[in-house]
Design a protein around this motif. Structure first.
Motif, PDB file in Angstrom:
ATOM      1  N   ALA A 113      -7.737   0.961  -4.012  1.00 44.92           N
ATOM      2  CA  ALA A 113      -7.298   2.332  -4.306  1.00 44.92           C
ATOM      3  C   ALA A 113      -8.223   3.046  -5.286  1.00 44.92           C
ATOM      4  O   ALA A 113      -8.206   4.271  -5.385  1.00 44.92           O
ATOM      5  N   VAL A 166      -7.288   5.610   9.260  1.00 44.61           N
ATOM      6  CA  VAL A 166      -7.893   5.379   7.960  1.00 44.61           C
ATOM      7  C   VAL A 166      -9.125   4.489   8.126  1.00 44.61           C
ATOM      8  O   VAL A 166      -9.085   3.490   8.843  1.00 44.61           O
ATOM      9  N   GLU A 188      -1.712  -4.529  -4.543  1.00 44.99           N
ATOM     10  CA  GLU A 188      -1.248  -4.883  -5.882  1.00 44.99           C
ATOM     11  C   GLU A 188       0.283  -5.015  -5.910  1.00 44.99           C
ATOM     12  O   GLU A 188       0.830  -5.884  -6.580  1.00 44.99           O
ATOM     13  N   LEU A 189       0.959  -4.159  -5.158  1.00 37.68           N
ATOM     14  CA  LEU A 189       2.419  -4.183  -5.196  1.00 37.68           C
ATOM     15  C   LEU A 189       2.987  -5.411  -4.488  1.00 37.68           C
ATOM     16  O   LEU A 189       4.130  -5.782  -4.724  1.00 37.68           O
ATOM     17  N   LEU A 219       6.361   1.257  12.527  1.00 41.26           N
ATOM     18  CA  LEU A 219       7.255   0.694  13.543  1.00 41.26           C
ATOM     19  C   LEU A 219       6.600  -0.492  14.244  1.00 41.26           C
ATOM     20  O   LEU A 219       7.214  -1.537  14.437  1.00 41.26           O
ATOM     21  N   MET A 269       7.436  -3.253  -2.761  1.00 39.48           N
ATOM     22  CA  MET A 269       8.241  -2.037  -2.619  1.00 39.48           C
ATOM     23  C   MET A 269       7.562  -0.985  -1.733  1.00 39.48           C
ATOM     24  O   MET A 269       8.207  -0.087  -1.197  1.00 39.48           O
ATOM     25  N   THR A 300       0.038   0.007  -1.291  1.00 40.25           N
ATOM     26  CA  THR A 300      -0.673   0.955  -2.154  1.00 40.25           C
ATOM     27  C   THR A 300      -1.457   1.968  -1.320  1.00 40.25           C
ATOM     28  O   THR A 300      -1.965   2.930  -1.848  1.00 40.25           O
ATOM     29  N   GLY A 337       2.104   3.550   1.737  1.00 47.46           N
ATOM     30  CA  GLY A 337       3.120   3.987   0.785  1.00 47.46           C
ATOM     31  C   GLY A 337       4.376   4.563   1.386  1.00 47.46           C
ATOM     32  O   GLY A 337       5.084   5.323   0.741  1.00 47.46           O
ATOM     33  N   MET A 338       4.703   4.209   2.642  1.00 48.98           N
ATOM     34  CA  MET A 338       5.912   4.780   3.231  1.00 48.98           C
ATOM     35  C   MET A 338       7.181   4.106   2.707  1.00 48.98           C
ATOM     36  O   MET A 338       8.257   4.692   2.745  1.00 48.98           O
ATOM     37  N   SER A 339       7.069   2.848   2.259  1.00 47.73           N
ATOM     38  CA  SER A 339       8.239   2.113   1.753  1.00 47.73           C
ATOM     39  C   SER A 339       9.307   1.880   2.803  1.00 47.73           C
ATOM     40  O   SER A 339      10.476   1.774   2.474  1.00 47.73           O
ATOM     41  N   VAL A 340       8.944   1.834   4.070  1.00 49.07           N
ATOM     42  CA  VAL A 340       9.974   1.679   5.093  1.00 49.07           C
ATOM     43  C   VAL A 340       9.938   0.336   5.817  1.00 49.07           C
ATOM     44  O   VAL A 340      10.893  -0.022   6.503  1.00 49.07           O
ATOM     45  N   ALA A 385      12.957  -2.165   5.232  1.00 47.17           N
ATOM     46  CA  ALA A 385      14.192  -1.733   5.909  1.00 47.17           C
ATOM     47  C   ALA A 385      14.070  -1.920   7.421  1.00 47.17           C
ATOM     48  O   ALA A 385      15.016  -2.342   8.090  1.00 47.17           O
ATOM     49  N   PHE A 394      14.127  -2.623  -3.126  1.00 47.27           N
ATOM     50  CA  PHE A 394      13.781  -1.961  -4.394  1.00 47.27           C
ATOM     51  C   PHE A 394      14.419  -2.683  -5.580  1.00 47.27           C
ATOM     52  O   PHE A 394      14.964  -2.043  -6.482  1.00 47.27           O
ATOM     53  N   ASP A 419       7.599  -3.203  -9.212  1.00 44.69           N
ATOM     54  CA  ASP A 419       6.718  -3.696 -10.276  1.00 44.69           C
ATOM     55  C   ASP A 419       7.497  -3.950 -11.571  1.00 44.69           C
ATOM     56  O   ASP A 419       6.942  -4.460 -12.535  1.00 44.69           O
TER      57      ASP A 419
END
Ligand SMILES: Cc1cc2nc3c(=O)[nH]c(=O)nc-3n(C[C@H](O)[C@H](O)[C@H](O)COP(=O)(O)OP(=O)(O)OC[C@H]3O[C@@H](n4cnc5c(N)ncnc54)[C@H](O)[C@@H]3O)c2cc1C
Lengths: 264, 317
Positions: free
Chosen positions: A13, A25, A36-37, A99, A122, A125, A128-131, A134, A147, A183
């Motif tokens: 990053a 990308v 890192e996360l 998906l 979570m 980096t 970063g959608m955080s999905v 779930a 989370f 974190d």
């Protein structure tokens, strides 16, 4: 107990990121590393093992879906203390969205078999959608404890603290389940020299989509559920005005600036 | 015209501003239908407010059974309403919970998901800001029912009366949706200040405050702003995590962001870089935050902030 920790290989990053001509990308130009996360996820997976009644009977598998170089992310997890690695690599995966990625991860977790706990970071980096956690819970039909800022386990019973937008919640569920950790769960360990040497002998399996019974047409850029139509670099910020405060001059200048922008 | 489902974000029936923004966006795309999941008693108030912003229909789901569990039941409720309404798109506020609901729903409906949109136009075509704000991206869902999570401030809410026809929906929950149980919930105390992600102005403090947030809070109040913090300030226990701005905290994009005693680490920048105007007060002229600012003061925040606050209060008269 079998723990799988999902790790992502991401572009560094701190380097400049850009898009390729097909609007995906550019993951080659920028050096990559273990997100890192996800280090926090590896740390919590290892702690679950160490704090269990019989650590020897607990296995931690680091799982990554990504290009050849993603093996580096798995190796880092092995150096931190994971027992084995699984790398799903296939040319058809390039350009997959959340998906498709969650689908490949879910199939890999099913193939690993007998998994009690899936641990994720979570967010990545980069995307970063955080999905994904779930989505994984949905695909595997497992409860999600996501989370987590604090994680507690007793046998197969888990409890987390989740710092939500309007409330701080305690949430409980029993294994098998999907966890994601923030974190706030505590610093991740550094690999010791001994562990780095030991990691070289740990098993790292490489699977293709065929091994998982996933058809190439179900993943990748062409199968994506979304399409990027246009990408545009934002013009760089133009250098602002910097003043040095001397006996209150800074405050006066700042107030003038705020007034000129109609904030006061 | 086809329905656009908007999941109502609310606390005990008090509807949050981003929901009105979603309804405004929904009007561009079709016919706005609000989905209210909450206590039956609170639904009347919620229906009244979403009506004002154009909801033609309001699906009301009593959450007696739903509220004790994390995320999964809400996704099931939306799935069942979508099956009935056959909407052209589903809009959800981009909160941690909202995105997770959207993620599960996308799997259930085998539909494309776009998160963190900062704008949505006809199509629907979304605009996102990525790589810490260094790129803007236009995207579209190509499969199924577009599910889009939208960030606060993506549109100016426009009042426009809708019919607000109430349709009570009985949702059947699967056993698997009831496995992550919320055993305790402590609501956060109201600060009386605007909510961080919705605020037009944010004033943040970092390690440089030394733990004294008074100058930051006083300036925030003079400007009608929300208060934020860096992770260093949160890790020091000076502010709860809900105040944290950055990669692992909130991402804000206000009209004005003021960073006081914050160095400008990349993880902090990820949470504030798209702010329209950026101001920093830092005693180190080499601090990286100064690379971003429209206006910067090299000085001690403990003297600069109170003086600015006094100046503002005086000018306001
Ligand atoms: C995985 C990960 C995730 C992270 N996520 C986040 C995140 O979400 N948000 C976040 O903020 N950070 C995050 N960080 C931490 C980030 O890297 C920095 O450590 C943090 O932002 C530093 O906070 P700071 O600027 O307050 O402190 P510092 O970097 O210590 O800076 C303090 C600044 O205050 C100035 N100062 C000191 N005294 C005064 C004074 N009296 N008046 C004026 N200026 C003064 C100093 O010159 C200095 O520039 C994350 C880190 C990691 C590894």
């Amino acid at each position: 107990m079998n723990i799988v920790v999902c790790v992502k290989y991401v572009p560094d990053a701190t380097a400049d990121q850009k898009f390729e001509s097909d609007n995906t990308v550019d993951r080659v130009a920028v050096p990559g590393l273990l997100s890192e996360l996800d280090e926090y996820a590896v740390e919590q997976a290892l702690q679950l093992k160490e704090k269990s009644e019989d650590p020897e009977s607990v296995s931690v598998t680091a799982l990554s879906v990504g290009p050849e170089a993603a093996a580096d992310a798995i190796r880092k997890a092995l150096q931190m203390g994971a027992d084995k690695g699984v790398h799903v690599v296939d040319d058809a995966i390039a350009g997959s969205d959340a998906l498709a990625t969650s689908k490949v991860l879910a199939e890999a977790i099913k193939k690993i078999g007998g998994v009690d706990v899936v641990v994720c970071g979570m967010a990545s980096t980069d995307g970063g959608m955080s999905v994904v956690p779930a989505m994984l819970a949905e695909r595997l039909d497992l409860p999600q404890l996501t989370f987590a800022s604090v994680l507690g386990a007793r046998g197969g019973d888990f409890r987390i603290q989740r710092d939500g937008d309007v409330a701080t919640e305690r949430i409980a569920a029993s294994a098998p389940l999907v966890l994601s950790v923030t974190d706030q769960t505590g610093e991740a360990r550094y690999p010791s020299f001994k562990l780095i040497m030991a990691a070289k002998k740990k098993p790292l399996d490489t699977w293709s989509l065929g091994d998982l019974g996933v058809d190439a047409s179900e993943v990748g850029l062409s199968a994506a559920w979304t399409v990027v139509e246009n990408t545009e670099a934002r013009p760089p910020r133009t250098a602002g005005e910097i003043v040095t405060d001397e006996d209150g001059s800074g405050a006066k200048a700042l107030a003038d600036f705020l007034a000129s922008k109609k904030f006061i | 015209m086809s329905e656009i489902l908007v999941l109502v974000d609310h606390v005990d029936g008090a509807v949050k501003k981003p929901t009105f923004e979603l309804l405004t966006i929904a009007k561009r795309l079709g016919e706005p239908s609000a989905v209210f999941i909450g206590v039956a008693d609170a639904s009347a108030a919620a229906v009244e407010s979403v009506k004002k912003f154009g909801a033609e229909k309001v699906y009301v789901v009593d959450d007696a059974e739903i509220k004790g569990y994390l995320v999964a039941p809400k996704a099931e409720a939306l799935q069942q309403i979508a099956a009935q309404a056959n909407p052209d798109a589903i809009l959800i506020t981009s909160t941690a919970e909202g995105k997770e609901i959207a993620g599960r729903l996308a799997v259930k409906l085998d539909s494309g998901l776009i998160t963190d949109a900062v704008d949505v136009q006809e199509g629907p075509v979304t605009t996102q800001s990525v790589f810490a704000g260094s790129y803007t991206v236009q995207a579209k869902v190509t499969k199924g029912t577009p599910i889009i999570t939208v960030k606060p401030n993506a549109a100016a809410p426009e009042e426009s009366a809708g019919a607000g026809a109430v349709e009570n929906v009985a949702v059947t929950l699967s056993e698997s949706a009831k496995k992550a149980q919320i055993v305790k919930s402590e609501p956060r105390a109201a600060s009386g200040r605007p909510e961080l992600t919705e605020a037009a102005i944010v004033v943040s403090g970092g390690r440089g405050t030394g733990g004294n947030f008074e100058p930051v809070e006083n300036l925030a109040d003079a400007l009608g702003a929300a208060v934020g913090a860096s992770r260093a300030a949160v890790d020091s226990g000076w502010k709860p995590h809900a105040f944290q701005i950055g990669q692992t905290g909130k991402v804000v994009s206000p009209q004005l962001y003021i960073a006081a005693g914050i160095s400008g680490a990349i993880q902090h920048r990820a949470g504030m870089q798209t702010s329209k105007t950026i101001i920093a007060v830092n005693k180190d002229e080499e601090a990286p935050i100064f690379e971003l600012v429209d206006f910067g003061v090299v000085g001690d925040l403990h003297s600069v902030l109170p003086a600015v606050t006094a100046e503002i209060n005086q000018r306001k008269g």
